[in-house]
Scaffold this active site. Structure first.
Site, short mmCIF file in Angstrom:
data_model
loop_
_atom_site.label_atom_id
_atom_site.label_comp_id
_atom_site.label_asym_id
_atom_site.label_seq_id
_atom_site.Cartn_x
_atom_site.Cartn_y
_atom_site.Cartn_z
CB ALA A 35 59.07 32.84 11.61
CD GLU A 116 37.23 54.52 31.80
OE1 GLU A 116 37.99 54.26 32.74
OE2 GLU A 116 37.48 55.38 30.94
CE LYS A 118 34.06 48.47 39.58
NZ LYS A 118 34.84 47.30 39.92
CD GLU A 176 40.90 46.19 37.57
OE1 GLU A 176 41.33 47.29 37.98
OE2 GLU A 176 40.02 45.54 38.14
CE LYS A 293 37.29 56.16 35.45
NZ LYS A 293 38.50 55.55 34.86
CE LYS A 317 30.32 45.68 40.84
NZ LYS A 317 30.74 45.85 42.22
CB CYS A 418 10.90 3.42 33.84
SG CYS A 418 12.57 2.79 33.60
CB CYS A 433 17.38 4.63 32.75
SG CYS A 433 15.94 3.60 32.50
S1 IVH Z 1 38.77 54.26 38.02
C1 IVH Z 1 39.24 56.42 42.34
N1 IVH Z 1 38.11 52.79 35.98
O1 IVH Z 1 37.35 49.25 40.16
C2 IVH Z 1 39.17 55.08 41.75
N2 IVH Z 1 38.46 51.71 38.04
O2 IVH Z 1 35.96 50.02 42.76
C3 IVH Z 1 39.46 55.16 40.31
N3 IVH Z 1 38.18 49.28 37.95
O3 IVH Z 1 40.04 49.48 42.33
C4 IVH Z 1 39.24 53.88 39.65
N4 IVH Z 1 37.73 49.17 35.81
O4 IVH Z 1 40.39 48.17 40.22
C5 IVH Z 1 38.41 52.79 37.28
N5 IVH Z 1 37.55 51.64 34.05
C6 IVH Z 1 37.85 51.64 35.36
C7 IVH Z 1 37.90 50.46 36.12
C8 IVH Z 1 38.20 50.54 37.47
C9 IVH Z 1 37.90 48.48 36.92
C10 IVH Z 1 38.38 48.83 39.33
C11 IVH Z 1 39.64 49.32 39.97
C12 IVH Z 1 39.26 49.92 41.27
C13 IVH Z 1 37.85 49.45 41.47
C14 IVH Z 1 37.08 50.53 42.15
#
Ligand code: IVH
Length: 685
Positions: A35, A116, A118, A176, A293, A317, A418, A433
């Site tokens: 509020a 991290e 995905k 994202e 990374k 994945k 049955c 049934c």
């Molecule tokens: S880094 C050079 N970090 O995955 C590319 N991408 O296959 C750097 N994605 O198009 C991307 N989570 O949409 C990165 N923690 C994450 C991610 C991420 C999802 C997606 C992103 C990208 C695709 C790459």
């Protein structure tokens, strides 16, 4: 108010709202009530209405209300938005780590990685000039994307203005856009209620919402954003690591994943992957893997890119949760309650880590809604431990000529287990049934119900015994119970001579019952105790009930068309009649004429409804007392109700009683109605 005053107040309000926005949408930790937030927002909007030339595009008031576009403009990315290579196995990850070590010339080192989630959404780039959001674009083909700025402004977790001291003159943030699982569910529920389009998964919902030409629609969809990196940045010295950049972005109030970690070497990566996998289904958003990374930015630069993907990062994945396959047949399972559940037999497909060859279709409504037909190519989803489901049909791939719509009743006019008739009660989603007492699929359930305390009251006949009796083929229908003998029972697991004797005595005792209990014990769908009592009173004899048609059944108090149909279907099934006959032959009996008599007792002819918890009487006890005094207990309040007895936490029945002016009693009030205590208890019905 002078102009300078208005300007100062506007600035203060915007900063305050931005702060609370971040607490609420990014940190999920608001510090003021809604509020109060609404009050600040109203003040801002009112002040901007009074000073329209002081409105700025980064004002929190500008998140909604932009005009619909004719088409999206094109945005060329200054630095291409690339994709990641994928790893599917531990060996793939080990190979990635080895390549990194070798390329850096440190073959024996444990490399530090930023790990991290995905996110399973859509990549976007956000451009900030002097700390103000000036443009937002989709990834597109990686080199140019669509200008979706107006839509991105509606995403509350995306800052419109950066307010920290070290804001660079130019900053590109990448991340994202996605839809949280709970927002996705709500969106689909609302769409379903409206009969509108439902989305197959949060990713599709996010994509569909972001690519709306009308930002007002996007605003209603509740999208979320997570940053995972940066593009071009000017005018600041950046931290030396990726983890440092993420911390910096968090300070600038961008949402970043709380699940990010810095780990060492391939062991660290794999442990992270498993931990994240275990928590995956509890996360508020969907992920399809982890991203690793190289943490050191100088090392990243040294590693560079191959083709369209960085050498310093990889996506690990999880097995796909959705795959395409073909519906080879639609069959049914008959459940313990007689419900026929349609099941799609699928061409086996590996999804969510297992091979799936069946998926439930729930009921006819679900088949109709998804319009699944034999021969269709479908999207199958299996998320974690969740049972596989068909998300939708790929209509483009429907065979030609089109296979017919699938109708359960047409394919299964009789029960595949049955052979009894299959029926669908009006207004019900399930088809059943009608062979209740006879159908092997329903046997155990039917027996347990038959023997239960308020039905035939066979003391000692519990689940374990019923399992044995049915599994050993000793009992097929309730009538078989009356043929059991001592040696057979004593030979069962966990039974001794004495307990077998007790059970036989209980079975024998149950032969003497009331018509109401007997009708209830049959387990007719939609016939509970109250209705069984009504039927017994109304017809007075079993033969009169067996002779009744749907119309005659509807004459019974509280029996509507759905219940009448359900009783008629049950009694029309020859198998059920056989069992009823066998029960009578076995000696089950009651006083036939009792039903038509007007019940005696102080509550004769009075209808009660019970609601809430009474201080000392359990619901069943209260019911017994009322019935013993000649009264009747009904499940719902109507004009015909004489009294409502209400205890603690009463439900809507109490409101209804009050609305209709029906007297409401407490437990003491009920007990006083039951006196005088010399009431004769005629319980022969
Ligand atoms: S880094 C050079 N970090 O995955 C590319 N991408 O296959 C750097 N994605 O198009 C991307 N989570 O949409 C990165 N923690 C994450 C991610 C991420 C999802 C997606 C992103 C990208 C695709 C790459």
């Amino acid at each position: 108010m002078r102009r300078e005053e208005a300007e100062a107040r506007l600035n203060a309000l915007r900063a305050e709202i931005d702060y609370h926005n971040h607490r609420y949408y990014v940190l999920d930790d608001p510090v003021i009530p809604d509020a109060e937030y609404d009050r600040l927002m109203r003040e801002l909007v009112d002040l901007e209405a009074a000073w329209p030339d002081l409105v700025t595009p980064d004002s929190p008031s500008q998140r909604v209300g932009a005009q619909p576009l004719k088409e999206f403009g094109e945005v060329r990315h200054r630095m291409p938005m690339l994709s990641l290579n994928n790893a599917f196995t531990d060996a793939d990850v080990a190979a990635f780590d080895r390549r990194v070590r070798e390329a850096l010339g440190r073959p024996d080192a444990a490399i530090e990685y930023a790990a991290e989630p995905k996110f399973d959404g859509l990549a976007i780039a956000l451009h900030y000039e002097q700390g103000r959001l000036v443009q937002g674009a989709t990834r597109g083909d990686g080199y140019s994307g669509e200008d979706v700025t107006a839509n991105l402004r509606t995403v509350h977790s995306i800052p419109l203005r950066l307010r920290e001291a070290d804001v660079p003159p130019w900053l590109e943030v990448r991340g994202e856009v996605l839809m949280l699982k709970r927002d996705f569910q709500r969106l689909n529920e609302e769409a379903r209620a409206r009969g509108g389009k439902v989305f197959a998964n949060p990713r599709n919902a996010a994509a569909g919402s972001l690519r709306q030409l009308d930002p007002n629609i996007t605003a209603q969809r509740r999208l979320t954003f997570f940053a995972y990196g940066i593009g071009r940045v000017e005018g600041v010295e950046l931290p030396p690591t990726h983890a440092g950049i993420m911390d910096w972005l968090a300070r600038l109030r961008f949402p970043v994943a709380a699940e990010r970690r810095v780990v060492n070497g391939v062991d660290g990566l794999l442990a992270y992957f498993r931990e994240l996998g275990a928590r995956r289904h509890d996360l508020p958003y969907e992920i399809d893997g982890a991203v690793y990374k190289v943490n050191d930015l100088a090392d990243q630069a040294r590693l560079g890119f191959v083709a369209r993907a960085p050498r310093f990062a990889i996506a690990h994945k999880y097995p796909a949760q959705e795959e395409l396959t073909v519906v080879e047949a639609i069959e049914v399972n008959v459940g313990r309650t007689g419900a026929l559940t349609p099941v799609a037999r699928l061409r086996p497909v590996f999804v969510g880590g297992v091979t799936v060859s069946n998926a439930t279709l729930h009921n006819q409504d679900e088949i109709d809604r998804k319009d699944v037909r034999v021969g269709d190519t479908v999207i199958v989803r299996r998320a974690g431990d969740v049972i596989p489901e068909i998300v939708g049909v790929v209509l483009d791939r429907r065979p030609k000529p089109e296979p017919p719509r699938f109708d359960i009743l047409q394919h299964y006019p009789v029960c595949p287990v049955c052979g009894s008739r299959v029926v669908r009660a009006e207004g019900e989603a399930v088809v059943r049934c009608s062979g209740g007492l006879y159908c092997p699929a329903q046997r155990k359930q039917a027996l347990l119900h038959f023997a239960s305390r308020r039905a035939m009251d066979v003391e000692g006949l519990g689940e374990k015994l019923v399992d044995q009796l049915v599994d050993l083929g000793l009992v097929h229908t309730p009538a078989d119970l009356y043929r059991l003998d001592l040696p057979t029972l004593a030979g069962l697991e966990r039974m001794a001579q004495k307990s077998a004797g007790n059970l036989l005595a209980a079975i024998e005792k149950s032969k003497h019952t009331t018509l109401a209990r007997f009708i209830y014990a049959l387990g007719i769908p939609n016939v509970g105790e109250a209705t069984a009592g009504d039927l017994a009173r109304h017809f007075g004899s079993l033969d009169a009930l067996l002779a009744a048609d749907v119309e005659a059944l509807q004459q019974v108090q509280d029996v509507g068309p759905v219940v009448a149909r359900s009783i008629a279907d049950f009694l029309a099934e020859p198998h059920n009649r056989q069992v009823i006959g066998a029960l009578r032959s076995a000696g089950v009996h009651w006083a036939e004429d009792a039903g038509q008599r007007t019940p005696a007792g102080p509550l004769a002819g009075k209808t009660f409804v019970l609601t809430g918890t009474l201080p000392s009487l359990a619901r069943d006890q209260a019911r017994d007392l009322i019935e013993a005094a000649g009264g009747k207990v009904s499940g719902s309040v109507s004009k015909k109700t004489d009294y409502v007895v209400a205890g603690a936490d009463p439900g809507s029945k109490l409101d209804k009683a009050q609305a209709l002016g029906i007297p409401v009693l407490d437990e003491a009030g009920l007990l006083s109605l039951l006196s005088p205590p010399e009431t004769t208890q005629d319980r022969s019905v």
